[in-house]
Every structure is written in C-alpha cells, then in structure tokens.
Design a protein around this motif. Structure first.
Motif, PDB file in Angstrom:
ATOM      1  N   VAL A  37       0.758  -1.268   0.111  1.00 45.45           N
ATOM      2  CA  VAL A  37      -0.058   0.043  -0.107  1.00 45.45           C
ATOM      3  C   VAL A  37       0.708   1.193   0.167  1.00 45.45           C
ATOM      4  O   VAL A  37       1.728   1.304   0.843  1.00 45.45           O
ATOM      5  N   ILE A  38       0.382   2.245  -0.902  1.00 44.81           N
ATOM      6  CA  ILE A  38       1.324   3.333  -1.042  1.00 44.81           C
ATOM      7  C   ILE A  38       0.452   4.496  -0.682  1.00 44.81           C
ATOM      8  O   ILE A  38      -0.727   4.472  -1.164  1.00 44.81           O
ATOM      9  N   ILE A  39       0.819   5.491   0.362  1.00 40.69           N
ATOM     10  CA  ILE A  39      -0.038   6.645   0.625  1.00 40.69           C
ATOM     11  C   ILE A  39       0.764   8.016   0.285  1.00 40.69           C
ATOM     12  O   ILE A  39       1.697   8.222   0.332  1.00 40.69           O
ATOM     13  N   GLY A  40       0.063   8.381  -0.979  1.00 39.60           N
ATOM     14  CA  GLY A  40       0.657   9.868  -1.524  1.00 39.60           C
ATOM     15  C   GLY A  40       0.864   9.384  -3.087  1.00 39.60           C
ATOM     16  O   GLY A  40       1.571   8.598  -3.449  1.00 39.60           O
ATOM     17  N   ASN A  57       5.203  -7.920 -11.981  1.00 44.12           N
ATOM     18  CA  ASN A  57       3.677  -7.770 -11.896  1.00 44.12           C
ATOM     19  C   ASN A  57       2.761  -8.412 -11.218  1.00 44.12           C
ATOM     20  O   ASN A  57       1.690  -8.223 -10.901  1.00 44.12           O
ATOM     21  N   THR A  58       3.409  -9.327 -10.336  1.00 45.53           N
ATOM     22  CA  THR A  58       2.558 -10.287  -9.540  1.00 45.53           C
ATOM     23  C   THR A  58       2.358  -9.439  -8.109  1.00 45.53           C
ATOM     24  O   THR A  58       1.471  -9.964  -7.374  1.00 45.53           O
ATOM     25  N   ILE A  59       3.107  -8.449  -7.855  1.00 44.35           N
ATOM     26  CA  ILE A  59       2.701  -7.708  -6.530  1.00 44.35           C
ATOM     27  C   ILE A  59       1.407  -6.776  -6.608  1.00 44.35           C
ATOM     28  O   ILE A  59       1.146  -6.270  -7.394  1.00 44.35           O
ATOM     29  N   ASP A  60       0.686  -6.769  -5.566  1.00 43.59           N
ATOM     30  CA  ASP A  60      -0.424  -6.276  -5.240  1.00 43.59           C
ATOM     31  C   ASP A  60      -0.427  -4.848  -4.994  1.00 43.59           C
ATOM     32  O   ASP A  60       0.215  -4.611  -3.646  1.00 43.59           O
ATOM     33  N   VAL A  61      -0.531  -3.876  -5.679  1.00 42.58           N
ATOM     34  CA  VAL A  61      -0.230  -2.588  -5.449  1.00 42.58           C
ATOM     35  C   VAL A  61      -1.360  -1.538  -5.361  1.00 42.58           C
ATOM     36  O   VAL A  61      -2.192  -1.615  -6.310  1.00 42.58           O
ATOM     37  N   THR A  62      -1.689  -0.866  -4.308  1.00 44.82           N
ATOM     38  CA  THR A  62      -2.668   0.107  -4.155  1.00 44.82           C
ATOM     39  C   THR A  62      -2.168   1.328  -3.793  1.00 44.82           C
ATOM     40  O   THR A  62      -1.243   1.433  -2.551  1.00 44.82           O
ATOM     41  N   GLY A 100      -2.055  -1.846 -13.873  1.00 41.41           N
ATOM     42  CA  GLY A 100      -2.600  -2.607 -12.910  1.00 41.41           C
ATOM     43  C   GLY A 100      -2.532  -2.229 -11.471  1.00 41.41           C
ATOM     44  O   GLY A 100      -2.632  -3.150 -10.482  1.00 41.41           O
ATOM     45  N   VAL A 101      -2.125  -1.007 -11.163  1.00 40.49           N
ATOM     46  CA  VAL A 101      -2.247  -0.410  -9.997  1.00 40.49           C
ATOM     47  C   VAL A 101      -3.647  -0.034  -9.546  1.00 40.49           C
ATOM     48  O   VAL A 101      -4.293   0.490 -10.314  1.00 40.49           O
TER      49      VAL A 101
END
Length: 423
Positions: A37-40, A57-62, A100-101
C-alpha cells in the motif's frame, strides 16, 4: 561549483528514462503475501507504484490518494506568471491504472503498524505487507501560539502545493496594481524544492518588468545565504533584476496577518499588495500519525537509506519529501528514492538482500527569465561508514549561465520525469 558540464547534466537529467528499460531480474520464488500500500500520489508515490508493477507484475499494489489527478510542482511557477496553463502540469493516474495499480481516491486517516492496516476516509481498511508513506510536506504555522488564526493561506497563498493555491497566487499577481509590492519569503531549509523560491522570485521579477514596471518584489530569506544555485540566483538578483527585486538574507518572521497582508520580521514590519507566505515545512501528517517522525528536529522521519525503511517499523517506508536523509526534497530526488525503495521491496519478496550501495540523483532546471533557464545537479552515494547518503562532490554544480537552450531543455526534462513517474 565544479567543472560539471551541460552534457554531463543532461545525461543525469534524462537518467530516469533509462531505469525503465532495465527491470531487475527476479527469482522464480512466489511470495506468500505481496500486498503493498502506498499513501500519496506525488512523484515519490507514483514512481513507487509504477516500478513495483514494472519490476514484478505479481505484486498487489494499491495507491491511496485523495485527489483525482496530481498537479506537479515542477513548472508550476510558470503557471503563476501565465507562461503555461494549469493543464500543462496536470498529471493523470491512468498510466498507473493501465499497469494494474489500484487507485483508491481517499484520505489515509489512521495506521495500525502492529496489525499492518491502513484506515481510510471512506470507511474502508486496507491490509498491507509493506507500507510506503509518500505524502509530501505539511506546513508549520508561522505565527506564535495564540496568533495562529491570523495566518490564512487562502488570503496569503503559499502555492507550494500546486493546484488551487497556484491559481490563487496567479490571480492575485494579475490583480496587483502597477506600483504594488509583492512580498515573498524563502522558508528555513530543508524545504521542498531548494531552487524553487529563488526561481519564483526571478520569474515574478521578470513579469513585473514587463507588465507592472513600477512594482517591485521583496524576498525575505530565512537562510543565511541563497540555498541553491548561489551564482545563478545571486547574479540575477544583483544584476538582471537589480531595480525590481530587493533581497534580504537571514530574516526571521515573527508574525503574519493575512487579512491585512502584513508581515512582522527581524528587519521590520512590511505591508504587501500580494503576500506569498511559504511556511516552514515538516513531514505529511500521516507520517506523524504512523509514529515514525523521529529525527532530531521533530519534523521528518529517519530511514535506512539502503531501503528507505523507517527506523521504527521495519515494514513501513518513507520516501520523498517526508524523509530525513539530508538529500534534496525535490520531484527528481523523490523519483530516484522511490526506485531504491521498490528495488529493496521486490528483493525482500523473493528473499534477496538490498543493494548495498545505492545511488540517487537530483537534477532540475530553473527558469531565470521569460526565455532563459539554468540547471543544477547532484549525485548521492551510500556511505557504509556513516550509513548515510553522501553527495558526490564532482557531480555537484550549476550552469555557468542561463540560456535559451536550457529553457527549451527544461520542458523536455519535465516531460521525461512526468512520464517516468506517472505513465
């Protein structure tokens, strides 16, 4: 200043595009959990989101960001004088979505570092394996206790976060009468974009020379001398804009009255037709809320520059303006730090150790007149003895003089970092 030349600078300024072509080779191991999870969603957060997906690309990024788009501070001073439009610096998150983000338009309101959860303003909660904090800066009220309400950024705009504040300052400048006084300050270092206030002073002085010839600009610098590009800006202040611009160093601000547009300082009280008050700065509020602001000043988050991991919680990272590594707080540096952080996280997912000697760099162009620009650059290398990032002195320098060619390159540089961070 070293003999660092323009060709070397342009190579560094364009380095952001080279990294995209060289994804790190990852092992075939599959992590049990890969939620980041990224904030900002500024340059630090957007770059981190992009490269997490680009390198694995397998990483789940929000990415959590309250705004629908990002207004870049890069080039934003040119919006104030009408040289470019706001659309020129309005950056979409569609490029990240296409990679995919997951983009969540909300404000992060709480962090549970023990349970690895983030609470959002929309009432939902996100779980994470790794949390990247990239909220940029927040401001310190310039007034003493009891007088805080006398300062109102909607009346005396800082325009140090691009967007509505930029438009507000632009409109105030346009409405200022010929013969009026524009007063601005340079905050105490460290602050976002070291050349930025001096750049703003130059292009507003250029605007006044052309549009409001009887007006002047007064610059109040909290620092003992010009912080960035001292030769370039010193020459501009003392020669190019000697009649229009009045510069004072080592000035303390004791109180601001935004309604009256007055400012009390250690060199006396001043009244302005336009007061561009840029407060001293600190880490974004969510970094405080996470409990990771722990540098000696109580303003920034101390991190391990090998990973940008917090020294408080090992799976929380702080990149960009909110961290305390003594590197410049700039969009280019935020982009560079994000890649070091992401490289470390992708390695961690597959059981690898971090790069033992990361390098970062900061490069930027600054408009000095309405047709000429300068540049500055610095490279930083990890020092294993001090466990810190040290500036490589041979890389540090500024342009010998502003030029129209640099002005053209400025837009190419901006487009390059816009694309490398957001697309």
């Amino acid at each position: 200043m070293t003999a660092f030349n323009r060709r070397q600078f342009l190579k560094l300024a364009g380095a952001t595009s080279l990294v995209a072509a060289m994804p790190r080779s990852l092992s075939a191991a599959t992590p049990l959990s890969n939620r980041v999870v990224i904030i900002g969603g500024g340059f630090a957060g957007a770059t981190a989101a992009k490269y997490l997906k680009h390198w694995d690309n397998t990483i789940d990024v929000t990415l959590v960001e309250p705004n629908a788009t990002h207004y870049a501070c890069i080039l934003s001073n040119l919006v104030i004088t009408g040289a470019i439009s706001m659309n020129r610096i309005n950056l979409s998150y569609d490029g990240l979505r296409n990679r995919g983000v997951k983009i969540v338009q909300a404000l992060a309101t709480a962090i549970d570092p023990v349970g690895s959860k983030v609470g959002l303003s929309n009432g939902t909660t996100l779980d994470y394996e790794h949390l990247i904090l990239a909220p940029g800066i927040d401001f310190i009220n310039p007034n003493p206790a009891g007088a805080e309400r006398l300062y109102d950024p909607n009346l005396t705009p800082h325009a140090w976060k691009a967007g509505p504040q930029t438009t507000l300052l632009k409109n105030q400048l346009a409405a200022m009468p010929d013969g009026g006084v524009f007063v601005m300050n340079v905050p105490k270092a460290p602050y976002r974009c070291p050349p930025g206030p001096y750049e703003r002073a130059c292009i507003i002085a250029a605007y006044l020379k052309r549009k409001k010839r009887r007006s002047k600009i007064i610059v109040l610098d909290a620092n003992p001398d010009i912080v960035a590009e001292p030769h370039t800006f010193g020459t501009a202040f003392s020669q190019t804009y000697a009649v229009t611009l009045e510069y004072h160093a080592n000035v303390g601000i004791t109180q601001v009255n935004s309604s009256l547009k007055t400012i009390d300082t250690t060199i006396g009280a001043l009244s302005a037709d336009v007061l561009n008050m840029i407060p001293n700065q600190k880490a974004g509020q969510i970094v405080f809320d996470a409990g990771v602001v722990n540098d000696p000043t109580g303003r920034w988050a101390t991190v391990d520059p090998l990973t940008y991991g917090s020294t408080v919680y090992e799976n929380i990272y702080v990149i960009g303006d909110s961290q305390a590594t003594a590197q410049p707080k700039s969009g280019h540096m935020a982009n560079s730090q994000a890649k070091v952080c992401v490289d470390s996280i992708t390695r961690a997912f597959v059981g690898e150790t971090s790069d033992p000697q990361p390098t970062t760099n900061s490069a930027c162009f600054s408009p000095i007149t309405e047709t000429e620009a300068s540049w500055s650059t610095a490279v930083y290398q990890y020092d294993p003895t001090t466990h810190s990032m040290k500036r490589v002195e041979d890389s540090f320098g500024e342009a010998a003089e502003p030029s129209s060619e640099n002005y053209e390159h400025m837009f190419h540089w901006a487009d390059n970092i816009f694309a490398d961070s957001f697309r």
